[in-house]
Design an enzyme around this catalytic site. Structure first.
Site, PDB file in Angstrom:
ATOM      1  N   VAL A  37       0.824  -1.212   0.000  1.00  0.00           N
ATOM      2  CA  VAL A  37       0.000   0.000   0.000  1.00  0.00           C
ATOM      3  C   VAL A  37       0.864   1.271   0.000  1.00  0.00           C
ATOM      4  O   VAL A  37       0.610   2.210  -0.764  1.00  0.00           O
ATOM      5  CB  VAL A  37      -0.981   0.010   1.207  1.00  0.00           C
ATOM      6  CG1 VAL A  37      -1.925   1.202   1.108  1.00  0.00           C
ATOM      7  CG2 VAL A  37      -1.794  -1.291   1.271  1.00  0.00           C
TER       8      VAL A  37
ATOM      9  N   LYS B  25      -6.861  -1.829  10.149  1.00  0.00           N
ATOM     10  CA  LYS B  25      -8.106  -2.262  10.840  1.00  0.00           C
ATOM     11  C   LYS B  25      -7.826  -3.040  12.112  1.00  0.00           C
ATOM     12  O   LYS B  25      -8.659  -3.069  13.016  1.00  0.00           O
ATOM     13  CB  LYS B  25      -8.999  -3.078   9.902  1.00  0.00           C
ATOM     14  CG  LYS B  25      -8.348  -4.283   9.283  1.00  0.00           C
ATOM     15  CD  LYS B  25      -7.925  -3.956   7.895  1.00  0.00           C
ATOM     16  CE  LYS B  25      -7.078  -5.041   7.280  1.00  0.00           C
ATOM     17  NZ  LYS B  25      -6.711  -4.760   5.912  1.00  0.00           N
TER      18      LYS B  25
ATOM     19  N   GLY C  92     -11.045  -1.550   1.005  1.00  0.00           N
ATOM     20  CA  GLY C  92     -10.082  -0.956   0.064  1.00  0.00           C
ATOM     21  C   GLY C  92     -10.568   0.328  -0.567  1.00  0.00           C
ATOM     22  O   GLY C  92     -10.765   1.337   0.117  1.00  0.00           O
TER      23      GLY C  92
ATOM     24  N   GLU D 243      -2.643 -10.394   3.772  1.00  0.00           N
ATOM     25  CA  GLU D 243      -1.892  -9.718   4.826  1.00  0.00           C
ATOM     26  C   GLU D 243      -0.541 -10.399   4.971  1.00  0.00           C
ATOM     27  O   GLU D 243      -0.377 -11.567   4.590  1.00  0.00           O
ATOM     28  CB  GLU D 243      -2.652  -9.826   6.152  1.00  0.00           C
ATOM     29  CG  GLU D 243      -3.939  -9.021   6.203  1.00  0.00           C
ATOM     30  CD  GLU D 243      -3.715  -7.528   6.203  1.00  0.00           C
ATOM     31  OE1 GLU D 243      -2.825  -7.052   6.924  1.00  0.00           O
ATOM     32  OE2 GLU D 243      -4.414  -6.819   5.464  1.00  0.00           O
TER      33      GLU D 243
ATOM     34  N   LYS E   2     -12.679  -5.614  10.226  1.00  0.00           N
ATOM     35  CA  LYS E   2     -13.363  -4.625   9.368  1.00  0.00           C
ATOM     36  C   LYS E   2     -14.811  -4.452   9.820  1.00  0.00           C
ATOM     37  O   LYS E   2     -15.336  -3.332   9.830  1.00  0.00           O
ATOM     38  CB  LYS E   2     -13.320  -5.078   7.906  1.00  0.00           C
ATOM     39  CG  LYS E   2     -11.929  -4.964   7.311  1.00  0.00           C
ATOM     40  CD  LYS E   2     -11.878  -5.651   5.974  1.00  0.00           C
ATOM     41  CE  LYS E   2     -10.521  -5.478   5.323  1.00  0.00           C
ATOM     42  NZ  LYS E   2     -10.294  -6.410   4.233  1.00  0.00           N
TER      43      LYS E   2
ATOM     44  N   GLY F 216      -5.310  -4.769  -2.780  1.00  0.00           N
ATOM     45  CA  GLY F 216      -4.334  -4.486  -3.834  1.00  0.00           C
ATOM     46  C   GLY F 216      -3.702  -3.121  -3.628  1.00  0.00           C
ATOM     47  O   GLY F 216      -4.247  -2.269  -2.914  1.00  0.00           O
TER      48      GLY F 216
HETATM   49  N1  LIG Z   1      -2.411  -5.043   0.947  1.00  0.00           N
HETATM   50  C1  LIG Z   1      -3.702  -4.719   0.848  1.00  0.00           C
HETATM   51  O1  LIG Z   1      -4.378  -5.024  -0.152  1.00  0.00           O
HETATM   52  C2  LIG Z   1      -4.369  -3.973   1.959  1.00  0.00           C
HETATM   53  C3  LIG Z   1      -5.732  -3.610   1.815  1.00  0.00           C
HETATM   54  C4  LIG Z   1      -6.356  -2.870   2.825  1.00  0.00           C
HETATM   55  C5  LIG Z   1      -5.638  -2.502   3.951  1.00  0.00           C
HETATM   56  N2  LIG Z   1      -4.333  -2.889   4.087  1.00  0.00           N
HETATM   57  C6  LIG Z   1      -3.618  -2.467   5.309  1.00  0.00           C
HETATM   58  O2  LIG Z   1      -2.560  -1.591   4.939  1.00  0.00           O
HETATM   59  C7  LIG Z   1      -1.477  -1.734   5.854  1.00  0.00           C
HETATM   60  C8  LIG Z   1      -0.193  -2.030   5.072  1.00  0.00           C
HETATM   61  O3  LIG Z   1      -0.374  -3.248   4.370  1.00  0.00           O
HETATM   62  P1  LIG Z   1       0.650  -3.699   3.215  1.00  0.00           P
HETATM   63  O4  LIG Z   1      -0.047  -4.787   2.483  1.00  0.00           O
HETATM   64  O5  LIG Z   1       1.156  -2.517   2.460  1.00  0.00           O
HETATM   65  O6  LIG Z   1       1.841  -4.311   4.104  1.00  0.00           O
HETATM   66  P2  LIG Z   1       3.307  -4.734   3.584  1.00  0.00           P
HETATM   67  O7  LIG Z   1       3.327  -4.891   2.126  1.00  0.00           O
HETATM   68  O8  LIG Z   1       3.706  -5.878   4.452  1.00  0.00           O
HETATM   69  O9  LIG Z   1       4.208  -3.462   3.946  1.00  0.00           O
HETATM   70  C9  LIG Z   1       4.493  -3.091   5.253  1.00  0.00           C
HETATM   71  C10 LIG Z   1       5.513  -1.975   5.229  1.00  0.00           C
HETATM   72  O10 LIG Z   1       5.736  -1.518   6.552  1.00  0.00           O
HETATM   73  C11 LIG Z   1       7.119  -1.553   6.841  1.00  0.00           C
HETATM   74  N3  LIG Z   1       7.275  -1.891   8.253  1.00  0.00           N
HETATM   75  C12 LIG Z   1       6.819  -2.992   8.894  1.00  0.00           C
HETATM   76  N4  LIG Z   1       7.176  -2.932  10.206  1.00  0.00           N
HETATM   77  C13 LIG Z   1       7.841  -1.778  10.365  1.00  0.00           C
HETATM   78  C14 LIG Z   1       8.487  -1.153  11.463  1.00  0.00           C
HETATM   79  N5  LIG Z   1       8.504  -1.708  12.671  1.00  0.00           N
HETATM   80  N6  LIG Z   1       9.094   0.039  11.281  1.00  0.00           N
HETATM   81  C15 LIG Z   1       9.124   0.609  10.061  1.00  0.00           C
HETATM   82  N7  LIG Z   1       8.541   0.073   8.953  1.00  0.00           N
HETATM   83  C16 LIG Z   1       7.911  -1.107   9.117  1.00  0.00           C
HETATM   84  C17 LIG Z   1       7.719  -2.603   5.928  1.00  0.00           C
HETATM   85  O11 LIG Z   1       9.090  -2.316   5.754  1.00  0.00           O
HETATM   86  P3  LIG Z   1      10.013  -3.177   4.746  1.00  0.00           P
HETATM   87  O12 LIG Z   1       9.505  -2.795   3.373  1.00  0.00           O
HETATM   88  O13 LIG Z   1      11.384  -2.713   5.000  1.00  0.00           O
HETATM   89  O14 LIG Z   1       9.759  -4.622   5.078  1.00  0.00           O
HETATM   90  C18 LIG Z   1       6.869  -2.400   4.670  1.00  0.00           C
HETATM   91  O15 LIG Z   1       7.410  -1.364   3.878  1.00  0.00           O
HETATM   92  C19 LIG Z   1      -1.897  -2.830   6.838  1.00  0.00           C
HETATM   93  O16 LIG Z   1      -2.457  -2.238   7.980  1.00  0.00           O
HETATM   94  C20 LIG Z   1      -2.967  -3.605   6.074  1.00  0.00           C
HETATM   95  O17 LIG Z   1      -3.889  -4.234   6.921  1.00  0.00           O
HETATM   96  C21 LIG Z   1      -3.693  -3.600   3.116  1.00  0.00           C
END
Ligand SMILES: NC(=O)c1ccc[n+]([C@@H]2O[C@H](COP(=O)([O-])OP(=O)(O)OC[C@H]3O[C@@H](n4cnc5c(N)ncnc54)[C@H](OP(=O)(O)O)[C@@H]3O)[C@@H](O)[C@H]2O)c1
Length: 343
Positions: free
Chosen positions: A34, A125, A154, A210, A225, A324
């Site tokens: 994201v 969430k 989303g 996730e 959610k 996504g």
């Molecule tokens: N993916 C989806 O479709 C989606 C949809 C709706 C909501 N969400 C929500 O959006 C949020 C992010 O999801 P995502 O899918 O983007 O997750 P992700 O791809 O796993 O990315 C997480 C990011 O946070 C960084 N991070 C994790 N722990 C950290 C820490 N302690 N200090 C600093 N940076 C840290 C990671 O760093 P590194 O890159 O260095 O590992 C990475 O860049 C979540 O709350 C999720 O529930 C996601």
């Protein structure tokens, strides 16, 4: 709240009659699925926002966990840290966008941002389902905004729709598909293309799952959610533990096939309603076998659909991409736009 700085007083005098261009400094926590999508959209939209809102959005810093990681979207040089406090303690930051996921570190980021009178946008969430009323009160007390459109469905603006409907109507019930990744997995299985475990691998590759897939497949993500949805629909906060939650872990290709032969489609359905007699809010998540002609049966892949039953307007249906990179990032950016409108 930090004072949003005018870029320069010269801009105003040089453009007599034009309002001064303001600057809004944003800190981005997380550059994963994201976060990188938000960065891409902001890069693309920056000039348009400057023209339309008179505000220059500047990303003042990006915090990630692993500075050495290989990424499909390159981290912009000079902006990156792996030290959370570098950005939460930076008084020049006006807005914190929390996209790291997980519970306690993310909560710390949100709380320190609110403490420093920074606006907060989050898609988390998990945190919201446990802390929403308290965080909202805290934001109100600090005189800043807390926005979280991307935390549910989303790209689909379900929370805004509920807030609007609630002004002149009463919400009777909610029912729908609110988890894009499990819907994607069930769609692949229903098409007879893959087994449960192969579908999980594909959903992961697409960035729909996730970081910990258990949250999705156990139904917990949908439950979180539903907690946020319930707060907006009924002004009642339910903890995830108060929501009866079952996931898709027990679904096999054989079960999907058997449902299909009976003219049914298996879907993970979240629902909530107010008990007419007791006023209690009943909420649950679980797999249902729906008739193949049902609207939700046609909600495929990572799409979400939410039916809202209201006392006066009757049923309303919201539909769109629930997971996504860019669909979710677009909801995060829509929160930023709402903030720009309020400045
Ligand atoms: N993916 C989806 O479709 C989606 C949809 C709706 C909501 N969400 C929500 O959006 C949020 C992010 O999801 P995502 O899918 O983007 O997750 P992700 O791809 O796993 O990315 C997480 C990011 O946070 C960084 N991070 C994790 N722990 C950290 C820490 N302690 N200090 C600093 N940076 C840290 C990671 O760093 P590194 O890159 O260095 O590992 C990475 O860049 C979540 O709350 C999720 O529930 C996601």
């Amino acid at each position: 709240m930090n004072t949003i700085t005018a870029i320069s007083s010269q801009t105003k005098s040089a453009n007599r009659g034009m309002p001064a261009l303001k600057k809004l400094r944003v800190a981005l926590f997380g550059f994963g699925v994201v976060g990188s999508g938000v960065w891409n959209i902001l890069e693309h939209k920056r000039a348009e926002f400057r023209k339309r809102f008179g505000v220059d959005i500047e990303v003042g810093g990006i915090c990630v966990k692993n500075l050495e990681k290989e990424r499909s979207v390159a981290l912009p040089a000079g902006l990156v840290t792996n030290n959370i406090a570098d950005l939460t303690q930076d008084n020049s930051i006006d807005v914190v966008i929390e996209l790291i996921g997980g519970r306690y570190e993310a909560l710390d980021i949100i709380e320190s941002a609110l403490e420093g009178r920074k606006h907060v946008i989050t898609a988390n969430k998990l945190v919201l389902s446990h802390e929403l009323p308290r965080l909202r009160t805290r934001a109100d007390r600090q005189g800043v905004n807390l926005f979280y459109s991307a935390s549910v469905c989303g790209s689909v603006p379900v929370l805004r729709a509920l807030d609007e409907l609630l002004i002149g109507d009463e919400i009777l019930s909610l029912r729908g598909i609110v988890n894009g990744s499990t819907n994607y997995i069930l769609t692949l299985m229903d098409d007879g293309l893959v087994s449960y475990s192969d579908a999980i691998v594909q959903a992961k590759e697409k960035g729909f799952l996730e970081a910990d897939p258990t949250l999705d497949v156990s139904g917990q993500d949908a439950g979180q959610k539903l907690s946020v949805l319930t707060y907006h629909a009924f002004r009642k906060h339910l903890l995830p533990s108060e929501i009866i939650t079952n996931g898709i872990e027990a679904i096999t290709s054989e079960k999907v096939q058997a449902a299909k032969e009976a003219g049914k489609v298996l879907k993970l359905i979240a629902s909530a309603s107010r008990d007419r007699k007791t006023g209690e809010i009943l909420a649950s998540v679980g797999v249902e076998a729906l008739d193949k002609t049902h609207l939700f049966a046609h909600t495929r892949d990572e799409f979400n659909a939410l039916e809202i039953q209201t006392r006066h307007a009757g049923p309303q249906l919201l539909y769109g991409k629930g997971a996504g990179s860019l669909p979710t990032a677009s909801a995060v950016v829509s929160d930023l736009v709402e903030l720009l409108r309020e400045l």
